[in-house]
Design an enzyme around this catalytic site. Structure first.
Site, PDB file in Angstrom:
ATOM      1  N   GLY A 216      47.185  54.210  19.099  1.00  0.00           N
ATOM      2  CA  GLY A 216      48.513  54.182  19.645  1.00  0.00           C
ATOM      3  C   GLY A 216      49.159  53.012  19.744  1.00  0.00           C
ATOM      4  O   GLY A 216      48.362  51.996  19.877  1.00  0.00           O
ATOM      5  N   PRO A 217      50.556  53.001  19.845  1.00  0.00           N
ATOM      6  CA  PRO A 217      51.147  51.513  19.804  1.00  0.00           C
ATOM      7  C   PRO A 217      50.605  50.816  21.371  1.00  0.00           C
ATOM      8  O   PRO A 217      50.184  51.445  22.231  1.00  0.00           O
ATOM      9  CB  PRO A 217      52.582  51.834  20.075  1.00  0.00           C
ATOM     10  CG  PRO A 217      52.736  53.414  19.717  1.00  0.00           C
ATOM     11  CD  PRO A 217      51.285  53.832  19.881  1.00  0.00           C
ATOM     12  N   SER A 218      50.920  49.336  21.217  1.00  0.00           N
ATOM     13  CA  SER A 218      50.656  48.737  22.409  1.00  0.00           C
ATOM     14  C   SER A 218      51.266  49.231  23.762  1.00  0.00           C
ATOM     15  O   SER A 218      52.626  49.634  23.544  1.00  0.00           O
ATOM     16  CB  SER A 218      51.103  47.499  22.253  1.00  0.00           C
ATOM     17  OG  SER A 218      50.717  46.496  23.461  1.00  0.00           O
ATOM     18  N   GLY A 219      50.505  49.475  24.915  1.00  0.00           N
ATOM     19  CA  GLY A 219      51.134  49.984  26.081  1.00  0.00           C
ATOM     20  C   GLY A 219      51.333  51.414  26.026  1.00  0.00           C
ATOM     21  O   GLY A 219      52.072  51.961  27.135  1.00  0.00           O
TER      22      GLY A 219
ATOM     23  N   GLY B 216      49.094  53.825  26.828  1.00  0.00           N
ATOM     24  CA  GLY B 216      48.249  54.113  27.842  1.00  0.00           C
ATOM     25  C   GLY B 216      46.865  54.335  27.382  1.00  0.00           C
ATOM     26  O   GLY B 216      46.291  55.352  28.258  1.00  0.00           O
ATOM     27  N   LYS B 217      46.546  53.850  26.345  1.00  0.00           N
ATOM     28  CA  LYS B 217      44.928  53.989  25.767  1.00  0.00           C
ATOM     29  C   LYS B 217      44.014  53.741  26.905  1.00  0.00           C
ATOM     30  O   LYS B 217      42.978  54.624  27.419  1.00  0.00           O
ATOM     31  CB  LYS B 217      44.818  53.188  24.686  1.00  0.00           C
ATOM     32  CG  LYS B 217      45.930  53.480  23.540  1.00  0.00           C
ATOM     33  CD  LYS B 217      45.723  53.068  22.153  1.00  0.00           C
ATOM     34  CE  LYS B 217      45.954  51.639  22.149  1.00  0.00           C
ATOM     35  NZ  LYS B 217      47.123  51.152  22.677  1.00  0.00           N
ATOM     36  N   THR B 218      44.246  52.189  27.493  1.00  0.00           N
ATOM     37  CA  THR B 218      43.257  51.956  28.364  1.00  0.00           C
ATOM     38  C   THR B 218      43.326  52.794  29.635  1.00  0.00           C
ATOM     39  O   THR B 218      42.145  53.029  30.356  1.00  0.00           O
ATOM     40  CB  THR B 218      43.694  50.397  28.797  1.00  0.00           C
ATOM     41  OG1 THR B 218      43.385  49.666  27.294  1.00  0.00           O
ATOM     42  CG2 THR B 218      42.567  49.961  29.668  1.00  0.00           C
TER      43      THR B 218
ATOM     44  N   GLU C  56      38.584  48.563  22.225  1.00  0.00           N
ATOM     45  CA  GLU C  56      38.834  47.703  21.345  1.00  0.00           C
ATOM     46  C   GLU C  56      37.595  46.655  21.282  1.00  0.00           C
ATOM     47  O   GLU C  56      37.815  45.623  21.776  1.00  0.00           O
ATOM     48  CB  GLU C  56      40.246  46.934  21.550  1.00  0.00           C
ATOM     49  CG  GLU C  56      41.184  47.881  21.310  1.00  0.00           C
ATOM     50  CD  GLU C  56      42.726  47.275  20.860  1.00  0.00           C
ATOM     51  OE1 GLU C  56      42.699  46.103  20.200  1.00  0.00           O
ATOM     52  OE2 GLU C  56      43.633  47.443  21.655  1.00  0.00           O
TER      53      GLU C  56
HETATM   54  N1  ATP Z   1      47.324  47.643  36.787  1.00  0.00           N
HETATM   55  C1  ATP Z   1      48.547  48.119  36.371  1.00  0.00           C
HETATM   56  N2  ATP Z   1      49.520  48.049  37.235  1.00  0.00           N
HETATM   57  C2  ATP Z   1      50.825  48.424  36.924  1.00  0.00           C
HETATM   58  N3  ATP Z   1      50.952  48.845  35.387  1.00  0.00           N
HETATM   59  C3  ATP Z   1      49.857  48.899  34.533  1.00  0.00           C
HETATM   60  C4  ATP Z   1      48.520  48.568  35.106  1.00  0.00           C
HETATM   61  N4  ATP Z   1      47.839  48.379  33.899  1.00  0.00           N
HETATM   62  C5  ATP Z   1      48.676  48.887  32.789  1.00  0.00           C
HETATM   63  N5  ATP Z   1      50.062  48.881  33.515  1.00  0.00           N
HETATM   64  C6  ATP Z   1      51.131  49.572  32.407  1.00  0.00           C
HETATM   65  O1  ATP Z   1      50.813  50.931  31.935  1.00  0.00           O
HETATM   66  C7  ATP Z   1      51.081  50.985  30.683  1.00  0.00           C
HETATM   67  C8  ATP Z   1      50.012  51.176  29.795  1.00  0.00           C
HETATM   68  O2  ATP Z   1      48.982  50.366  29.778  1.00  0.00           O
HETATM   69  P1  ATP Z   1      47.730  50.414  29.055  1.00  0.00           P
HETATM   70  O3  ATP Z   1      46.652  49.306  29.200  1.00  0.00           O
HETATM   71  O4  ATP Z   1      46.708  51.680  29.442  1.00  0.00           O
HETATM   72  O5  ATP Z   1      48.055  50.636  27.494  1.00  0.00           O
HETATM   73  P2  ATP Z   1      47.438  50.319  25.968  1.00  0.00           P
HETATM   74  O6  ATP Z   1      47.661  51.609  25.132  1.00  0.00           O
HETATM   75  O7  ATP Z   1      45.832  50.279  26.306  1.00  0.00           O
HETATM   76  O8  ATP Z   1      47.814  48.980  25.457  1.00  0.00           O
HETATM   77  P3  ATP Z   1      47.108  48.034  24.520  1.00  0.00           P
HETATM   78  O9  ATP Z   1      46.990  48.607  23.162  1.00  0.00           O
HETATM   79  O10 ATP Z   1      48.267  46.953  24.490  1.00  0.00           O
HETATM   80  O11 ATP Z   1      45.972  47.227  25.274  1.00  0.00           O
HETATM   81  C9  ATP Z   1      51.688  49.626  30.204  1.00  0.00           C
HETATM   82  O12 ATP Z   1      53.253  49.795  30.225  1.00  0.00           O
HETATM   83  C10 ATP Z   1      51.346  48.693  31.439  1.00  0.00           C
HETATM   84  O13 ATP Z   1      52.230  47.730  31.537  1.00  0.00           O
END
Ligand code: ATP
Length: 575
Positions: free
Chosen positions: A364-367, A369-371, A493
């Site tokens: 999915g796109p960055s941000g 919510g995957k992590t 990743e």
């Molecule tokens: N500890 C935190 N506190 C507040 N917001 C957070 C925290 N961690 C992540 N976020 C927010 O939650 C959303 C999802 O973040 P997440 O890291 O899960 O995305 P992702 O899909 O893994 O992104 P990427 O591919 O860039 O790693 C983002 O908008 C991020 O700003």
């Protein structure tokens, strides 16, 4: 401050011994005026000089004994208070280890460091010095009062006159210095935090030529610190002149009232001189009171901050009757899972199920919510709605430790500790043999690199692993997890910083090692996506696609666009 008592309890006998020594010291301090009074009233009138020798020798002996007891008491006090603080520091660090991610998200690390290191040190100074001085001075005052009452109740009464002035001054002083010390401790935390973070990011500061800006910001924080320190010092400076005036006033009063008592025959001249010697003796306790009050206020604020930290409860705890998680035999699923770090939702109604032994790729796109999604599986955070199930049991019914032991996570930004390569790989598996460590490193394509180093596995990697490249750090993090032989492996990743060839080799090793085990991979590379049993496409916290690579490529425009944009198609023989 009273909440510290449980920490003192194991050492109660040592404190008792220190207390006895303090009583003796206080008694010895107050005895010389008795000898002076005796010399004037009893010896001078007889003209017997042998007695004077005895009395002079007596005063010398009392001083020697006082010195010996003081030395023993100080060594003992330091010993016992250091041990009390040792326990408190251990308890604080243990407690910090128990707190959940959400606590660390909203807390500055520098402030925590200042609580563990500097607040505990302030407490130590109070226990080892302040508290004991308060006791000694209190006892000295008591002995003086008893002595004066024995000589004449008039003198006891005169002595008591001083108490209201003292209490009033102490009250006003404490009331004013307390907020000043609280502000100092808070600013210390902020200054530590600022310095720690800026030093950790020194490369970025230099890269962007931001030194001047950072120095200005540091100066601002430092300026605030200076301002509060000066304010506290100004308040503290009030005490010494006040105590001088109080003592002068009191000496005058004693001379005036005492002189009248002598001339009217109510007390002897010797007791008046003894009384004046006591007034002189009061000098030290009264002067020290200001310092002791400051110390008490500092220690009280430090104790408050320490207890505030110890009172924090982890948002993630083992539920009653939680069982250890050992193996995944049937399935892993999420049902209607939603989550928000604060007000903004990050995951919404996430529902999927995979069978044990399958590989799920999360894309999915960055941000998107995957992590966050995989962090919920390890109970780093708790979902605000919905359930995560392992073999149809909610994860809350498993112990947190067993989940984190059996679900291996290779983080997107691995953290390495200052130590050797061997220590870092064996983190979490302290019993691992060198052969196990080498095997894990081999699977993570790290073994040949390590073997080529002069110190091999004993090579130090520096703070945060600064001596490793990004890809080496990532492979080390992978080796560390593989060594634990997890039941479920989650890769966030894991090969983003390595070349295609190494990536292919690593994924091959992972697949063979994890054959029959469940794998969750956040990945963008086509080869990984193609080999996954299922792919979950996440957009803005919602699942918009769930299926095989082939299904999604044909039915999901977002996924297809994602694959095309990744540029992997050309390099890997197309979709
Ligand atoms: N500890 C935190 N506190 C507040 N917001 C957070 C925290 N961690 C992540 N976020 C927010 O939650 C959303 C999802 O973040 P997440 O890291 O899960 O995305 P992702 O899909 O893994 O992104 P990427 O591919 O860039 O790693 C983002 O908008 C991020 O700003």
């Amino acid at each position: 401050m009273l909440r510290l008592l449980p920490f003192l309890k194991p050492y109660r006998w040592w404190f008792m011994l220190v207390g006895i020594l303090l009583m003796l010291i206080a008694l010895l301090t107050t005895l010389p005026p008795w000898l002076i009074q005796y010399a004037i009233d009893e010896v001078f009138p007889t003209g017997d000089t042998t007695w004077l020798l005895w009395l002079g020798g007596g005063i010398l002996l009392l001083s020697l004994m006082e010195g010996l007891f003081s030395f023993t008491q100080q060594v003992l006090s330091e010993w016992v208070s250091q041990r009390v603080i040792f326990q408190i520091r251990n308890q604080l660090f243990h407690h910090l280890n128990q707190l959940s991610f959400s606590f660390f998200d909203r807390t500055q690390v520098g402030d925590l460091i200042s609580r563990v290191v500097s607040d505990t040190d302030t407490l130590k100074r109070f226990i080892a010095f302040g508290l004991l001085k308060v006791v000694t001075n209190g006892l000295v005052l008591l002995w003086i009062f008893v002595s004066l009452m024995m000589w004449s109740p008039w003198m006891g009464f005169l002595f008591l006159l001083m108490i209201p002035f003292m209490v009033h001054a102490m009250w006003t002083y404490s009331f004013r210095v307390r907020p000043a010390f609280r502000r100092i401790r808070q600013t210390t935390g902020r200054l530590t935090s600022f310095t720690r973070e800026r030093l950790a990011g020194i490369e970025v500061i230099k890269l962007f030529g931001n030194e001047t800006h950072e120095e200005n910001q540091f100066q601002q924080e430092n300026q605030e610190y200076l301002q509060y320190q000066v304010e506290a010092a100004r308040l503290g400076a009030f005490w010494l002149p006040y105590s001088e005036v109080l003592l002068g006033f009191f000496a005058g009063l004693v001379l005036l009232a005492g002189g009248w008592l002598v001339t009217t025959g109510r007390i002897t001249a010797g007791s008046l001189v003894g009384f004046m010697a006591y007034v002189n003796l009061l000098n030290r306790p009264i002067r020290q009171t200001g310092f002791l009050l400051s110390l008490f206020q500092q220690a009280d604020t430090a104790a408050e901050r320490i207890h505030h930290l110890l009172d924090q409860e982890s948002a993630i705890q083992n539920h009653p009757g939680a069982q250890p998680f050992t193996r995944l035999t049937d399935s892993l699923s999420m049902q209607g899972v939603s989550f928000a770090y604060d007000a903004q939702p990050v995951l919404q109604h996430v529902t999927f199920k995979i069978k044990a032994g399958e590989t799920l790729a999360i894309v999915g796109p960055s941000g998107a919510g995957k992590t966050t999604l995989v962090h919920l599986l390890l109970r780093f955070y708790a979902p605000s709605a919905g359930e995560i199930l392992l073999d149809d049991r909610p994860i809350e019914r498993y112990t947190v430790e067993s989940l984190r032991e059996k679900i291996g996570l290779v983080m997107q930004h691995p953290f390495l500790f200052d130590g050797t390569l061997r220590d870092n790989i064996a983190l979490g598996t302290p019993d691992a043999t060198l052969a196990d460590i080498q095997q894990a490193a081999r699977l993570a394509s790290l073994d040949s690199f390590i073997k080529a180093l002069p110190q091999g596995y004993d090579t130090p990697i520096g703070e945060r692993g600064v001596r490793l490249s990004g890809g080496q750090a990532q492979r080390l993090a992978l080796a560390r997890v593989l060594l634990r032989q997890p039941e479920i492996l989650v890769l966030d990743e894991p090969t983003a910083s390595v070349d295609h060839l190494t990536d292919a080799h690593i994924m091959e090793s992972v697949s063979s090692l994890m054959a029959g085990k469940t794998l969750l991979v956040i990945a963008h590379r086509l080869a990984t996506l193609r080999s996954a049993h299922r792919i979950l496409f996440l957009e803005d916290g919602r699942i918009t696609g769930l299926g095989t690579h082939h299904e999604l490529v044909t039915s999901h425009a977002g996924y297809r666009g994602f694959i095309e944009a990744s540029g992997d198609i050309a390099g890997r023989g197309g979709v």
